[in-house]
Design an enzyme around this catalytic site. Structure first.
Site, PDB file in Angstrom:
ATOM      1  N   LYS A 178       2.308  11.338   6.902  1.00 14.68           N
ATOM      2  CA  LYS A 178       1.499  11.115   8.112  1.00 14.68           C
ATOM      3  C   LYS A 178       1.984  11.877   9.346  1.00 14.68           C
ATOM      4  CE  LYS A 178      -1.157   7.310   6.519  1.00 14.68           C
ATOM      5  NZ  LYS A 178      -0.889   6.105   5.779  1.00 14.68           N
TER       6      LYS A 178
ATOM      7  N   ASP B 244       9.333   3.200   2.187  1.00 18.99           N
ATOM      8  CA  ASP B 244       8.108   3.960   2.456  1.00 18.99           C
ATOM      9  C   ASP B 244       7.847   3.903   3.964  1.00 18.99           C
ATOM     10  OD1 ASP B 244       5.576   4.959   2.857  1.00 18.99           O
ATOM     11  OD2 ASP B 244       4.676   3.969   1.118  1.00 18.99           O
TER      12      ASP B 244
ATOM     13  N   PHE C  94       0.861  -1.199   0.000  1.00 23.19           N
ATOM     14  CA  PHE C  94       0.000   0.000   0.000  1.00 23.19           C
ATOM     15  C   PHE C  94       0.887   1.235   0.000  1.00 23.19           C
ATOM     16  CE2 PHE C  94      -2.267   3.634   1.564  1.00 23.19           C
ATOM     17  CZ  PHE C  94      -3.428   3.584   0.826  1.00 23.19           C
TER      18      PHE C  94
HETATM   19  C1  LIG Z   1      -1.021   6.179   4.250  1.00 25.38           C
HETATM   20  C2  LIG Z   1       0.071   5.625   3.428  1.00 25.38           C
HETATM   21  C3  LIG Z   1       0.407   6.185   2.183  1.00 25.38           C
HETATM   22  C4  LIG Z   1      -0.405   7.279   1.535  1.00 25.38           C
HETATM   23  O1  LIG Z   1      -0.473   8.445   2.282  1.00 25.38           O
HETATM   24  P1  LIG Z   1      -1.642   9.533   1.967  1.00 25.38           P
HETATM   25  O2  LIG Z   1      -1.273  10.706   2.836  1.00 25.38           O
HETATM   26  O3  LIG Z   1      -2.933   8.887   2.376  1.00 25.38           O
HETATM   27  O4  LIG Z   1      -1.588   9.828   0.540  1.00 25.38           O
HETATM   28  C5  LIG Z   1       1.494   5.665   1.509  1.00 25.38           C
HETATM   29  N1  LIG Z   1       2.211   4.658   2.018  1.00 25.38           N
HETATM   30  C6  LIG Z   1       1.928   4.101   3.210  1.00 25.38           C
HETATM   31  C7  LIG Z   1       2.780   2.990   3.731  1.00 25.38           C
HETATM   32  C8  LIG Z   1       0.838   4.552   3.952  1.00 25.38           C
HETATM   33  O5  LIG Z   1       0.519   3.965   5.099  1.00 25.38           O
END
Ligand SMILES: *Cc1c(COP(=O)(O)O)cnc(C)c1O
Length: 401
Positions: free
Chosen positions: A257, A228, A143
């Site tokens: 985040k 990520d 994700f």
């Molecule tokens: C939440 C998330 C994203 C995307 O972030 P948004 O601010 O919702 O676009 C990307 N990678 C990971 C691992 C995430 O948990």
């Protein structure tokens, strides 16, 4: 202003908002620390932290003060001009990550897009990959966000179906399988994009050595490793960044985040000059990226994490919480996994859907979200106390034991 009831608000959202979420039936109208409150005054512990965007706790006073103070001075310039906050924030984020440069965006998905563009551009300009041939290795059950490029390499049909045509240039290999990564590498491979723990997939923790192995494969093949850390970063797993558990130094660190301290969308990628140096003026950007308000908030968000030693706290309390979940006698639980305060409870198929239990936990004052149909994630703000966890465990036992 009319004060609406929870019932009315849920009805209104259903009528006027697109149905791209399926929220738990609770309306939050107030919050402080780990606690949230609905319009009727019922209080709950937040066990999701907005998918780990509220690691510092709701409305942390230091972060709110930074927001208010900055709002009184300067909020947005765009990067057509310099401002007096972005350079300071850039330096702070370099110090924190140990990298030489950062590029600011707003949402997580934008930071991932930025990492993808960086790896491709680096591939053409530095590695010498033939034009239009660059390939990035990604993993099953990943994700990384919701843009049309990112969902092109999702393996989740719910996230992907009906959004084609899809972006080419990604090789999807099984998560936690280093041999598969080695087989996928070829002369056109420019990068590996990976979550150190797959949060959305259900807190899937790879074997020890997986990240280290990826780092070695990347180095041996002149390929960039992009971690990520949007969900796992900023102390969530018991270290400032999750890759630190393996003592590695990924080429690109993707952040979002909790960088926004639970108040503002702030994202960025960090890398050294030989990588981020591929950007020239005009080749990438964002109107709001690096805005003074976001920078002030993010600097305060980092200060809180460091000054309050939230990594250590996440490590200790995460172990405490996880052990109690593991020791709980329950015929509904298959296994408990996670690191720090990122914990997934995997239910047995015989237990029925996770939603049944998240709904019951809500009635008892704990807000948790199921991921898939059979996993419950526990990821409270890192300012939670042992006593709060004891209280939470009492409720969890009543629902799951
Ligand atoms: C939440 C998330 C994203 C995307 O972030 P948004 O601010 O919702 O676009 C990307 N990678 C990971 C691992 C995430 O948990």
């Amino acid at each position: 202003m009319t004060a609406y009831s929870s019932e009315q608000l849920m009805e209104m959202e259903h009528t006027y908002g697109a149905h791209n979420y399926h929220p738990l039936e609770v309306v939050i109208s107030k919050a402080e620390g780990i606690w949230v409150e609905d319009p009727e005054g019922k209080r709950y512990i937040d066990m999701l932290s907005a998918y780990s965007a509220v690691n510092q706790g709701h409305r942390h006073p230091v972060i709110i003060k930074a927001l208010k103070d900055q709002a009184d001075i300067l909020t947005l310039t765009s990067r057509a001009f310099f401002n007096d906050k972005w350079p300071v924030f850039a330096k702070k984020l370099c110090d924190l990550t140990g990298k030489e440069m950062v590029l600011p965006m707003n949402t997580g998905a934008e930071a991932v897009e930025t990492a993808i563009k960086t790896m491709r551009k680096w591939g053409y300009m530095v590695k010498g990959v033939e034009k239009e041939k660059a390939e990035i290795i990604v993993f099953t059950e990943n994700f990384h966000g919701r843009t049309s490029t990112i969902i092109s390499f999702s393996t989740d049909p719910v996230a992907r179906d009906n959004y084609g045509p899809y972006m080419p240039g990604f090789a999807i290999v099984p998560y936690n399988d280093l041999e598969a990564v080695k087989r996928a590498v070829n002369k056109n491979t420019v990068g590996i994009l990976v979550e150190p723990i797959q949060g959305e997939a259900g807190v899937v923790v790879p074997n020890d050595g997986f990240m280290k192995g990826l780092s070695e494969i990347a180095k041996n093949n002149n390929v960039l490793l992009a971690a990520d850390e949007i969900q796992t970063g900023f102390a969530r797993t018991g270290k400032m960044f999750c890759f630190m558990h393996e003592g590695i130094d990924p080429d690109i660190i993707i952040m979002g985040k909790a960088l926004g301290g639970g108040v503002f969308p702030v994202s960025a990628i960090a890398a050294n000059k030989n990588i981020l140096g591929v950007f020239q003026p005009g080749t990438h950007g964002s109107t709001f990226g690096g805005n003074p308000l976001a920078c002030a908030v993010a600097m305060a968000a980092i200060d809180v994490l460091v000054n309050e030693k939230l990594s250590e706290r996440s490590h200790e309390l995460g172990n405490y919480f996880k052990k109690q979940l593991e020791d709980m006698k329950s015929d509904k639980i298959e296994l408990v996994r996670g690191k720090g305060l990122l914990i997934g409870v995997v239910l047995k198929k015989s237990a029925g859907k996770a939603r049944i239990y998240t709904t019951k936990l809500k009635e008892k004052g704990l807000l948790c979200k199921e991921t898939h149909d059979w996993i419950i994630r526990f990821a409270p703000p890192l300012v939670i106390t042992k006593e709060d966890i004891d209280f939470a465990m009492k409720q969890i036992r009543e629902v799951l034991a």
